[in-house]
Design an enzyme around this catalytic site. Structure first.
Site, PDB file in Angstrom:
ATOM      1  N   PHE A  68     -46.072 -50.131  -7.426  1.00 12.03           N
ATOM      2  CA  PHE A  68     -45.979 -51.587  -7.327  1.00 12.03           C
ATOM      3  C   PHE A  68     -46.937 -52.237  -8.319  1.00 12.03           C
ATOM      4  O   PHE A  68     -46.576 -53.167  -9.041  1.00 12.03           O
ATOM      5  CB  PHE A  68     -46.308 -52.013  -5.891  1.00 12.03           C
ATOM      6  N   GLU A  69     -48.176 -51.743  -8.383  1.00  9.13           N
ATOM      7  CA  GLU A  69     -49.162 -52.312  -9.293  1.00  9.13           C
ATOM      8  C   GLU A  69     -48.784 -52.057 -10.752  1.00  9.13           C
ATOM      9  O   GLU A  69     -48.888 -52.950 -11.597  1.00  9.13           O
ATOM     10  CB  GLU A  69     -50.539 -51.726  -8.996  1.00  9.13           C
ATOM     11  N   ASP A  83     -49.320 -60.816   0.316  1.00 14.10           N
ATOM     12  CA  ASP A  83     -48.463 -61.886  -0.201  1.00 14.10           C
ATOM     13  C   ASP A  83     -49.321 -63.062  -0.640  1.00 14.10           C
ATOM     14  O   ASP A  83     -50.091 -63.602   0.144  1.00 14.10           O
ATOM     15  CB  ASP A  83     -47.485 -62.326   0.897  1.00 14.10           C
ATOM     16  N   ASP A 107     -48.285 -56.372  14.508  1.00 19.29           N
ATOM     17  CA  ASP A 107     -49.011 -57.439  13.826  1.00 19.29           C
ATOM     18  C   ASP A 107     -50.496 -57.099  13.737  1.00 19.29           C
ATOM     19  O   ASP A 107     -51.153 -56.812  14.746  1.00 19.29           O
ATOM     20  CB  ASP A 107     -48.815 -58.748  14.599  1.00 19.29           C
TER      21      ASP A 107
END
Length: 238
Positions: A219-220, A144, A121
């Site tokens: 992804f972009e 996100d 994390d």
């Protein structure tokens, strides 16, 4: 960050408080090659989590600026940076093991050593392992957006997190954010511009041009084909 996007969970904090996280450990399918990367390359590239502060200069065995990328997904951007910015040290944080394994395999093929990876994390790593003023730059690309209003509290870019980053980035260091979600871009801009700890390089209330160090990832590119806009925000620690 990782695609598919992270979902939320909460974690216990000292004193029994709960902190909302922007992800759960939904690992998905990890390929044999990605799984094998942990056995073959973790000792070279991995940074184990502990409650102890780490000396980043000693970790890399050389003095150099340190860049932190949070939520590097499959590692495409981070691998590019490590190869093309050899005078800098990189720390990548990603909770999802398939992306970590994929990146480690790419790093081994490139035979580079100016990077360490945490599979933990990000908030806990930053709070407990990184010393004040130890970073020169933080990069957070496509976190996100949590578009539903009731989920906005799960967004990574919040006032408390931006203040935490300000304690770990040296004066004059950078915070570089990017998103393909217009409302989240506005949220990011308002949060960081309102901090008082960061100066917007493009001017108050403005977005930056895409800098040369950030590539257009798969992804972009997919998002652009679907008609998404892309917004970059670059701030300097004051």
């Amino acid at each position: 960050m990782t695609d598919p996007r992270h979902t939320d969970r909460q974690s216990a904090q000292p004193g029994g408080q709960r902190r909302v996280r922007s992800f759960v450990l939904r690992q998905g399918r990890i390929t044999p090659a990605q799984a094998q990367a942990f056995d073959a390359h973790w000792s070279r590239y991995g940074l184990d989590y502990s409650d102890q502060r780490i000396d980043l200069q000693a970790l890399f065995a050389r003095p150099a600026p340190v860049v932190l990328e949070i939520g590097f997904g499959n590692g495409e951007q981070l691998l590019h940076a490590v190869i093309n910015e050899p005078t800098r040290n990189f720390l990548g944080i990603e909770v999802h093991r398939p992306g970590v394994g994929r990146l480690m395999n790419g790093l081994a093929v490139a035979n580079v050593d100016n990077i360490r990876i945490s599979n933990h994390d990000a908030v806990e790593v930053i709070e407990r392992q990184l010393a004040p003023d130890s970073l020169d730059e933080v990069r957070i690309y496509f976190p996100d957006p949590w578009p539903k209003v009731r989920h906005h509290k799960r967004r990574l870019i919040q006032p408390e997190f931006v203040e935490l980053l300000a304690t770990r980035v040296r004066s004059g260091g950078l915070l570089h954010l990017a998103t393909d979600w217009a409302e989240y871009a506005e949220h990011m801009l308002a949060v960081v511009d309102g901090s008082g700890r960061w100066r917007n390089r493009a001017g108050l209330g403005a977005y930056s041009e895409v800098p040369g160090w950030r590539i257009n990832t798969h992804f972009e590119k997919r998002g652009v084909r679907l008609g998404h806009g892309v917004w970059d925000l670059i701030f300097e620690r004051v």
